[in-house]
Design a protein around this motif. Structure first.
Motif, PDB file in Angstrom:
ATOM      1  N   ARG A 109       0.820  -1.218   0.000  1.00  0.00           N
ATOM      2  CA  ARG A 109       0.000   0.000   0.000  1.00  0.00           C
ATOM      3  C   ARG A 109       0.854   1.269   0.000  1.00  0.00           C
ATOM      4  O   ARG A 109       0.513   2.249  -0.680  1.00  0.00           O
ATOM      5  N   LEU A 110       1.954   1.261   0.748  1.00  0.00           N
ATOM      6  CA  LEU A 110       2.769   2.472   0.893  1.00  0.00           C
ATOM      7  C   LEU A 110       3.945   2.520  -0.069  1.00  0.00           C
ATOM      8  O   LEU A 110       4.468   3.591  -0.350  1.00  0.00           O
ATOM      9  N   GLY A 111       4.365   1.354  -0.572  1.00  0.00           N
ATOM     10  CA  GLY A 111       5.547   1.289  -1.417  1.00  0.00           C
ATOM     11  C   GLY A 111       6.759   0.853  -0.609  1.00  0.00           C
ATOM     12  O   GLY A 111       6.773   0.916   0.625  1.00  0.00           O
ATOM     13  N   TYR A 112       7.776   0.381  -1.312  1.00  0.00           N
ATOM     14  CA  TYR A 112       9.001  -0.078  -0.648  1.00  0.00           C
ATOM     15  C   TYR A 112      10.072   1.000  -0.732  1.00  0.00           C
ATOM     16  O   TYR A 112      10.331   1.560  -1.792  1.00  0.00           O
ATOM     17  N   ASP A 113      10.712   1.271   0.391  1.00  0.00           N
ATOM     18  CA  ASP A 113      11.775   2.264   0.477  1.00  0.00           C
ATOM     19  C   ASP A 113      13.114   1.540   0.456  1.00  0.00           C
ATOM     20  O   ASP A 113      13.421   0.756   1.358  1.00  0.00           O
TER      21      ASP A 113
ATOM     22  N   ARG B 190      11.485  -4.900  -6.411  1.00  0.00           N
ATOM     23  CA  ARG B 190      10.843  -5.111  -7.695  1.00  0.00           C
ATOM     24  C   ARG B 190       9.361  -4.745  -7.674  1.00  0.00           C
ATOM     25  O   ARG B 190       8.722  -4.672  -8.716  1.00  0.00           O
ATOM     26  N   TRP B 191       8.838  -4.551  -6.475  1.00  0.00           N
ATOM     27  CA  TRP B 191       7.429  -4.171  -6.376  1.00  0.00           C
ATOM     28  C   TRP B 191       7.245  -2.764  -6.913  1.00  0.00           C
ATOM     29  O   TRP B 191       8.043  -1.864  -6.639  1.00  0.00           O
ATOM     30  N   ARG B 192       6.170  -2.562  -7.656  1.00  0.00           N
ATOM     31  CA  ARG B 192       5.864  -1.219  -8.137  1.00  0.00           C
ATOM     32  C   ARG B 192       5.285  -0.391  -7.000  1.00  0.00           C
ATOM     33  O   ARG B 192       4.504  -0.878  -6.188  1.00  0.00           O
ATOM     34  N   ALA B 193       5.685   0.867  -6.957  1.00  0.00           N
ATOM     35  CA  ALA B 193       5.111   1.770  -5.965  1.00  0.00           C
ATOM     36  C   ALA B 193       3.640   1.982  -6.281  1.00  0.00           C
ATOM     37  O   ALA B 193       3.233   1.965  -7.440  1.00  0.00           O
ATOM     38  N   PRO B 194       2.770   2.145  -5.264  1.00  0.00           N
ATOM     39  CA  PRO B 194       1.366   2.402  -5.530  1.00  0.00           C
ATOM     40  C   PRO B 194       1.179   3.695  -6.307  1.00  0.00           C
ATOM     41  O   PRO B 194       2.005   4.602  -6.234  1.00  0.00           O
ATOM     42  N   LYS B 195       0.096   3.780  -7.070  1.00  0.00           N
ATOM     43  CA  LYS B 195      -0.132   4.936  -7.940  1.00  0.00           C
ATOM     44  C   LYS B 195      -0.150   6.236  -7.149  1.00  0.00           C
ATOM     45  O   LYS B 195       0.339   7.257  -7.612  1.00  0.00           O
ATOM     46  N   SER B 196      -0.719   6.174  -5.935  1.00  0.00           N
ATOM     47  CA  SER B 196      -0.779   7.407  -5.141  1.00  0.00           C
ATOM     48  C   SER B 196       0.606   7.916  -4.803  1.00  0.00           C
ATOM     49  O   SER B 196       0.889   9.109  -4.852  1.00  0.00           O
ATOM     50  N   ALA B 197       1.518   6.968  -4.460  1.00  0.00           N
ATOM     51  CA  ALA B 197       2.888   7.377  -4.135  1.00  0.00           C
ATOM     52  C   ALA B 197       3.595   7.912  -5.359  1.00  0.00           C
ATOM     53  O   ALA B 197       4.365   8.876  -5.292  1.00  0.00           O
ATOM     54  N   MET B 198       3.332   7.292  -6.555  1.00  0.00           N
ATOM     55  CA  MET B 198       3.964   7.763  -7.776  1.00  0.00           C
ATOM     56  C   MET B 198       3.470   9.159  -8.131  1.00  0.00           C
ATOM     57  O   MET B 198       4.231  10.014  -8.568  1.00  0.00           O
ATOM     58  N   LYS B 199       2.185   9.405  -7.926  1.00  0.00           N
ATOM     59  CA  LYS B 199       1.639  10.733  -8.207  1.00  0.00           C
ATOM     60  C   LYS B 199       2.235  11.779  -7.284  1.00  0.00           C
ATOM     61  O   LYS B 199       2.561  12.886  -7.688  1.00  0.00           O
TER      62      LYS B 199
END
Length: 230
Positions: free
Chosen positions: A122-126, A206-215
């Motif tokens: 949900r938050l993305g990987y750092d 390798r996980w894609r960041a969630p769209k909200s984080a990318m925005k």
């Protein structure tokens, strides 16, 4: 300015906090404060930070550190349950001197990996999680080795943890003897990095960041430019 919508549900924040409000004082009374230096307990607190702040780094650190060990915990528990002794890391779950309630709280080892994966998804990987967790874990190992009871130590209460984070071997009753203790410690710390942390880091990045984080990442530079122009 439009507020950013929460990426984690409120019920999750409240439920997880309620669990820790019960677990922390119970563990403190029964196991003592040093119990919270275990990697798994530190990861619980890191997840709490991520749940409320919705920051990626604390949850990512927990993911790097304990996803694979928690799988091992579950395998060891199932082995003990069906009479097959693997490494003994869950033998305390079958200790009749500990209440069922106390042992039941330790079942968080089973659901914590799923919570961590949910938070990372949900938050993305750092990617900063690898060096951050490694330094934290190595620091915890050094504290456990130099200042906390070793394997086989006599303690006032048998529930007080010894050999925290396995810095003296995998047998809490006896320290390992096939290597000098300092050499084993260094080898153990390097093994954690190479066998557990690095593979988990490579998989999670390798996980894609969630769209909200990318925005948010796309909007941030333009927002700074607008601020400068203003």
């Amino acid at each position: 300015m439009i507020p950013t919508p929460a990426r984690l549900p409120l019920w999750l924040k409240l439920a997880f906090t309620a669990f820790l409000l019960v677990m922390v004082p119970v563990y403190w009374v029964n196991y003592g404060p040093t119990n919270f230096l275990y990697f798994c307990d530190v990861s619980l607190l890191l997840c709490l930070v991520s749940v409320w702040t919705e920051r990626r780094l604390p949850a990512s650190m927990a993911a790097v550190g304990i996803l694979l060990p928690q799988v091992l915990w579950c395998a060891d528990f199932l082995g003990e349950l069906f009479g097959h002794h693997l490494i003994g890391m869950t033998s305390y779950m079958f200790d009749p001197n500990r209440s069922l309630f106390l042992r039941g709280l330790s079942f968080f080892h089973g659901w914590l990996p799923f919570l961590i994966l949910f938070l990372v998804k949900r938050l993305g990987y750092d990617r900063r999680a690898l060096p951050a967790w490694t330094l934290l874990a190595w620091g915890l190992c050094l504290v456990a080795y130099f200042w906390l009871p070793p394997a086989g130590a006599t303690v006032p209460d048998p529930k007080i943890p010894v050999n925290i984070n396995y810095v003296f071997g995998f047998d809490d009753a006896h320290p390992q003897t096939w290597l000098p203790a300092p050499l084993y410690l260094v080898g153990w710390m390097l093994t954690l990095l190479v066998v557990i942390y690095l593979p988990t880091h490579w998989a999670l990045r390798r996980w894609r960041a969630p769209k909200s984080a990318m925005k948010e990442a796309e909007v941030a530079p333009s927002a700074r430019l607008m601020w400068k122009q203003a």
